[in-house]
Design a protein around this motif. Structure first.
Motif, short mmCIF file in Angstrom:
data_model
loop_
_atom_site.label_atom_id
_atom_site.label_comp_id
_atom_site.label_asym_id
_atom_site.label_seq_id
_atom_site.Cartn_x
_atom_site.Cartn_y
_atom_site.Cartn_z
N HIS A 236 23.63 -0.32 -15.68
CA HIS A 236 22.94 -0.69 -14.44
C HIS A 236 21.97 0.39 -13.96
N ILE A 237 21.61 1.28 -14.86
CA ILE A 237 20.51 2.20 -14.54
C ILE A 237 19.22 1.38 -14.51
N GLN A 238 18.40 1.64 -13.49
CA GLN A 238 17.19 0.84 -13.31
C GLN A 238 16.09 1.28 -14.29
N ASN A 250 21.31 -5.85 -8.09
CA ASN A 250 20.08 -5.08 -8.10
C ASN A 250 19.04 -5.71 -9.02
N ARG A 251 17.89 -5.06 -9.10
CA ARG A 251 16.80 -5.54 -9.93
C ARG A 251 16.56 -4.59 -11.08
N GLY A 252 16.18 -5.12 -12.25
CA GLY A 252 15.66 -4.30 -13.34
C GLY A 252 16.66 -3.37 -13.98
N CYS A 253 17.97 -3.71 -13.93
CA CYS A 253 18.96 -2.90 -14.63
C CYS A 253 18.72 -2.98 -16.14
N GLY B 322 21.16 7.23 -11.55
CA GLY B 322 21.40 7.06 -12.99
C GLY B 322 22.38 8.10 -13.52
N SER B 325 25.92 7.24 -12.49
CA SER B 325 26.48 6.18 -13.34
C SER B 325 26.93 6.76 -14.68
N ARG B 356 22.28 1.91 -5.83
CA ARG B 356 21.98 1.68 -7.25
C ARG B 356 23.16 1.92 -8.18
#
Lengths: 393, 393
Positions: A236-238, A250-253, B322, B325, B356
């Motif tokens: 799930h890092i963007q 969220n968006r863009g994971c 990030g 995570s 995030r």
């Protein structure tokens, strides 16, 4: 097996025999840095426990020939790897060599009761084949975070029915042996460290690209699980603030952009849009597409499939580049189902990492595919339980 | 001091006395888990070396009163912290309490010869003030990656003249005592762990936002330096593919987007464009702007400055999310010059991380400002050398 090593020297001897196979007393003495007489005491005690047996005379090093010893050949460990869509079960000897390995499609969302029933059926088959009468210990991996000390999955996003289920206790009761539980990606990293491409590497991470994306981290030879057991949860890092909406909200994971599931989704969309005749005809035949279809179409020269792989590799590489800058590993391993995409994927990941991370971190950094495939998780699982059993009681 | 502990027990006793101060033999015995007679032997040997001295009788715990011991009060460590734009030098006792601390503006790009001359002048001042006759050991931090075993900076981007300069050897010769060298951000993390906000935390990282951005990582209580000593080099993680060109050649690096230098640049640009009367008048007065001006303007309610801080905090938070995570730390510390921006910055970082990263990783994750300010680096430097000296010889 009820015996456990009585002290750190015995534990070290057991691990040396596990990782290096049968060895002479003389050579082991060199490695553990014990006097000849102290070594003899510890080895004799291990022989008494039955964990270790004599194995004839060693080749001469000049002077009297030394006696060989080895781990008891009848010891049996069980490795279980529960993935999102499949279950693997394997039996190993005490040197963690796989004697038998079964794999079975299975949806983890069916919940612990159904999955355990299947696992126990598979274990029964392995037992019936004569590979093992009983087990001295079992390791099991599940596709989500685990509260490691208790062996209990915690808030696992893709396996909701498992939250708080006492995996260790339940399995230990069924099998009648000690059990240890970990996240499947940690076990994959331990497997590659035990018998695969990361052998002897002390600091590395292993990115598993399967249905989802996760990462097993090894620091100083030991798995780093983090404060709450969720270390390595990189899916799930963007990667794109304007990207797709992810199941996490969220968006863009990364996982929403590239993973087995995301790739299948994008391939089906390309097939329907008529962007790829190859994918269209595969979709028509099978009714659905998977990452394996994209791999097949790419191998057949399909440009759309190659683009999907390259784009996904670039996104993954972008995340890995950041982690390489942060962690400065000695090796990065890429594994999981999507490794069927092979060198196109790897090339795309490498380009990003070597371009984005600083030369000092990438100057001598191999980025390679895992070697063990389906065997990585089960091998790691037997390593996990043997690390526990080969520790001072 | 030439003596070193002869074994791991003695080393552990020395570190307990360093971190906990004077203590009774009885209490130390509880902590190191040694029999009374073995403890007596080890303590007596330490008394013989002169590293430890008797310190009167302890309060009664019932029965015979135990004797107190402490580290020799005359031991002196030197901590040196070379930043991009300043040098800090401090003297501590063996308990790492700062007895004297000098700070001096200095451009690291002037090179090792000029910087060392300045450092030695500062050391001379501290010595003349009567705080120390000589030093038992010194730790030094430099603002770039260090080949740790040799104590030599390697390919440091912001301090080109230092590449390969034998910092440890040169300083050890000048001072006549053992020296250890590390990256300044690692020392900042060690300082906060020794005497600041990370006291007793085993897994955390410390993000330093100064002229550039770096990160000190602690795993299992020890600094993680990575395979080539560049771990924590997060300044060049990409936060915006369309972002500014960075000195490293890539686009949109964190450091090019937000850092002391980037903030000063953006503030001057806002002042010139007339977007902020407050910044314009400060620029007119001083001829240039720094992060401190942005902090001051924000405190005076300047909306443009607040926006710059919030936007920069969001970018930093995006990267930290990030890393949280990936690493699942128990604590995140924000430190460095830009912490003058205070709670606006912190709030903005927190928002990103809590939004995030997954709940399991952030459920119990404090994100806090460092406590020690300018003292963090020098404290970490003395911790570094004392860890070395309080290890078995």
């Amino acid at each position: 097996m009820t015996a456990r090593p009585a002290n750190a020297h015995q534990a070290r001897l057991l691990r040396l025999l596990r990782d290096g196979g049968p060895n002479s007393r003389a050579r082991l003495g060199d490695e553990v840095d014990l006097s000849r007489s102290k070594l003899a005491v510890e080895v004799d005690r291990l022989l008494e426990t039955g964990l270790v047996v004599a194995d004839g005379l060693a080749a001469s090093r000049g002077g009297r020939r030394s006696h060989n010893i080895r781990l008891a050949p009848g010891l049996r460990f069980l490795g279980i790897d529960i993935g999102a869509t499949s279950v693997d079960v394997a039996v190993t000897n005490a040197e963690l060599e796989i004697l038998g390995h079964l794999t079975q499609p299975m949806d983890v969302r069916e919940g612990p009761v159904a999955v355990f029933e299947e696992v126990l059926t598979m274990v029964g088959k392995l037992r019936d084949s004569g590979l093992a009468e009983g087990f001295d210990g079992a390791g099991i991996g599940v596709p989500g975070p685990v509260r490691f000390p208790e062996g209990v999955p915690v808030a696992p996003p893709i396996m909701p029915g498992w939250d708080g289920f006492p995996v260790r206790e339940a399995l230990s009761q069924e099998l009648g042996c000690p059990v240890r539980v970990d996240n499947d990606v940690n076990l994959m990293a331990m497997g590659e460290q035990q018998a695969g491409v990361a052998r002897s590497v002390q600091d590395f991470f292993c990115v598993k690209i399967g249905t989802g994306i996760g990462c097993g981290i090894v620091v100083g030879g030991e798995v780093h699980r983090g404060t709450t057991g969720s270390a390595g949860d990189i899916g799930h890092i963007q990667v794109d603030p304007e990207g797709r909406r992810c199941a996490c909200g969220n968006r863009g994971c990364l996982e929403a952009t590239f993973s087995g599931a995301a790739l299948a989704r994008d391939a089906e969309s390309a097939a329907r849009d008529g962007r790829s005749p190859e994918l269209s005809s595969r979709l028509e035949r099978a009714g659905r597409l998977t990452a394996a279809d994209v791999a097949g179409a790419a191998a057949a020269g399909d440009a759309t499939s190659l683009d999907l792989i390259r784009e996904g590799g670039a996104r993954t590489g972008q995340v890995i580049a950041g982690l390489v800058s942060f962690f400065n590993p000695g090796l990065v391993v890429i594994s999981g189902g999507v490794t069927g995409l092979g060198h196109t994927l790897l090339a795309s990941i490498r380009t990003q990492v070597y371009r984005r991370s600083l030369p000092l971190a990438t100057g001598n950094l191999p980025i390679v595919l895992g070697e063990l495939g389906q065997a990585a998780g089960v091998t790691g699982a037997t390593r996990l339980i043997s690390d526990h059993l080969f520790s001072p009681a």
